[in-house]
Design an enzyme around this catalytic site. Structure first.
Site, PDB file in Angstrom:
ATOM      1  N   HIS A 106       0.813  -1.212   0.000  1.00 23.73           N
ATOM      2  CA  HIS A 106       0.000   0.000   0.000  1.00 23.73           C
ATOM      3  C   HIS A 106       0.850   1.268   0.000  1.00 23.73           C
ATOM      4  O   HIS A 106       0.324   2.369  -0.212  1.00 23.73           O
ATOM      5  CB  HIS A 106      -0.930   0.000   1.222  1.00 23.73           C
ATOM      6  CG  HIS A 106      -2.245   0.668   0.980  1.00 23.73           C
ATOM      7  ND1 HIS A 106      -2.467   1.526  -0.070  1.00 23.73           N
ATOM      8  CD2 HIS A 106      -3.426   0.607   1.661  1.00 23.73           C
ATOM      9  CE1 HIS A 106      -3.699   1.976  -0.021  1.00 23.73           C
ATOM     10  NE2 HIS A 106      -4.310   1.425   1.012  1.00 23.73           N
ATOM     11  N   ASP A 160      -2.220   2.274  -4.560  1.00 26.20           N
ATOM     12  CA  ASP A 160      -3.442   2.728  -3.895  1.00 26.20           C
ATOM     13  C   ASP A 160      -4.538   1.678  -4.047  1.00 26.20           C
ATOM     14  O   ASP A 160      -4.477   0.805  -4.915  1.00 26.20           O
ATOM     15  CB  ASP A 160      -3.916   4.052  -4.489  1.00 26.20           C
ATOM     16  CG  ASP A 160      -2.940   5.186  -4.185  1.00 26.20           C
ATOM     17  OD1 ASP A 160      -2.280   5.120  -3.135  1.00 26.20           O
ATOM     18  OD2 ASP A 160      -2.830   6.116  -5.010  1.00 26.20           O
TER      19      ASP A 160
END
Length: 512
Positions: free
Chosen positions: A483, A487
């Site tokens: 992450h 995204d």
């Protein structure tokens, strides 16, 4: 006659090294190729052997000094050794210490050294897993003598020529360095002599094997820790695989010896729960293989370093299964390989990675490195653990080329014959837990990659199709991603594109 001992070539772009440890001191007798000292660079540790038999006269560069390539380290006086520390490595025959002087079979042939073969790029040591022969056994040329384990592959060591195994220097479980001597043979088949004492340099290797670490701490660091009264638990290692370097000890001393160990080392220090006596008698303790140790370490590193998250979707496999059923016979007849599911998934992932390049990128410090190619890692289960061979430039390959390459790499993986080069450089990974019956799971990233796709079992489930409930072959897909770079929108988009391509394989042909 005086012989100079100089710094050897240290490798590409490496111009200097630090003297870590001297194994000998002035006045000591040395034999040919006996280790005199150890050098440390910012990448590797280099041992300096003696160029000739004799006596160490003078040490020019002391421990801790920094020296350049070809710098003078010491001087030797040749021929002054009456009691060499170990037998010469050259063409020793009846004089070799591996053959007793009173051996009646002196004419049995010359002594032949069995050395550790080339282990592959960046691999500097291995563990002796199994000896297939014992001292006194006759062997044929190229017959397997023993098997070595590295953190990636198993390496078989063949006999360099026909003869008799006269001495085993590295026992099962010991860790040996690249190009180390494993055993001694008598060419032509002679009587086996009594076993001699193992050479002195095997002691550090045995210590490394018993330490439970893939790479032993630097000798200069161990010496400094001993002098300062520090334990390895108080020092944070920054070298490869957590190796403690001299600079790490200096930092720990400057901080009052309070430097904490990395989190991934904590589980190794956790004590075992108490075991009842009747249960202890039924336990079996087996040392982890180097491959399993490396898998454990890398998986824990992935959890500690990446902001890992998993997103899920499901795919209707009807389109792929019908297309495969229709063309599998023609495909196998023309290309000589079966049409499987992996080529469809590989193609679908390459298609999706072009649209969402973040999933194919990696983080390097404060930079993001985007890859304009796809080197697809395909996770393969083997008897010794999970390995990930790489299909290079998979985005440029046809279905047939992908299937052929996956079959070839899979067979080599199961036989333990993959090279280091075949498991390096992957940009994205596919793991198929469905072959073992897994319905859903969250795969762990393969650092430094930023994404991994988990495939699962195909199972008929009721689905609504055009207002009607029908049984459809469904598969859950799981994308684990970093992450920090990918995204949520990008991860979901990637998985949706894979789903679309698999549910309508014609999209792959039209690049839609």
């Amino acid at each position: 006659m005086a012989t100079e001992v100089r710094v050897p070539t240290l490798g590409e772009s490496v111009s200097e090294a630090t003297i870590a440890t001297w194994f000998k001191k002035p006045g000591d007798s040395v034999a040919v190729d006996e280790m005199l000292c150890e050098l440390e660079t910012d990448k590797v540790t280099v041992e300096v052997p003696s160029p000739a038999a004799g006596t160490l006269q003078e040490i020019v560069a002391e421990e801790g000094e920094t020296v350049g390539v070809d710098a003078l380290l010491a001087t030797l006086s040749e021929g002054g050794s009456d009691a060499p520390a170990k037998p010469a490595k050259t063409e020793a025959k009846a004089e070799s210490t591996s053959k007793p002087a009173d051996d009646g079979g002196a004419d049995s042939g010359e002594s032949v050294d069995v050395m550790v073969p080339t282990l592959g790029e960046s691999v500097t040591e291995a563990t002796v897993a199994t000896w297939f022969k014992q001292v006194g056994d006759s062997v044929e040329a190229d017959e397997m003598l023993c098997e070595l384990e590295t953190d990636k592959v198993s390496v078989e060591v063949p006999a360099p020529q026909a003869g008799t195994l006269t001495e085993i220097l590295a026992k099962e479980g010991e860790t040996v360095q690249a190009s180390a001597k494993l055993a001694v043979m008598s060419a032509g088949g002679g009587a086996a002599p009594a076993k001699t004492e193992a050479p002195a340099e095997s002691a550090p290797a045995a210590e490394a094997a018993g330490s439970g670490k893939d790479v032993d701490d630097a000798p200069s660091a161990k010496k400094m820790m001993a002098e300062a009264g520090l334990s390895p638990d108080q020092v944070e290692g920054t070298g490869r695989d957590g190796r403690i370097m001299k600079e790490d000890v200096q930092k720990a001393l400057a901080a009052g010896g309070a430097a904490a160990k990395a989190p991934e080392r904590a589980p190794a220090q956790a004590p075992r729960a108490p075991v009842a006596a009747e249960d202890a008698s039924r336990e079996e303790r087996v040392k982890m293989t180097r491959l399993r140790q490396t898998i454990a370490r890398r998986l824990k590193e992935a959890q500690n370093s990446a902001a890992m998250l998993t997103t899920y979707n499901e795919v209707d496999m009807t389109g792929v299964m019908e297309l495969r059923k229709e063309y599998k016979d023609l495909f196998e007849k023309k290309h000589g390989v079966k049409l499987g599911f992996m080529s469809f998934f590989t193609k679908a992932c390459c298609h999706a990675l072009k649209e969402v390049p973040d999933v194919n990128a990696e983080i390097d410090g404060t930079d993001v490195v985007y890859k304009n190619f796809v080197h697809m890692g395909i996770a393969v289960g083997t008897p010794t653990g999970l390995v990930v061979p790489v299909v290079r430039d998979a985005d440029q390959m046809s279905f047939a080329a992908i299937e052929k390459k996956i079959n070839e790499l899979g067979a080599r993986a199961r036989d333990g014959k993959l090279s280091m080069a075949e498991m390096q450089g992957g940009t994205f990974t596919i793991s198929n837990g469905g072959v073992y019956g897994s319905l859903m799971s969250s795969p762990i990233l393969n650092p430094p990659q930023s994404g991994i796709l988990g495939m699962h079992k195909i199972q008929d489930r009721p689905m609504v199709v055009n207002g009607e409930i029908k049984a459809r072959p469904m598969m859950y897909l799981a994308l684990s991603y970093d992450h920090r770079i990918v995204d949520g929108k990008g991860a979901v988009t990637f998985l949706v594109r894979v789903k679309e391509a698999l549910e309508d394989p014609r999209r792959l042909l039209m690049d839609l």
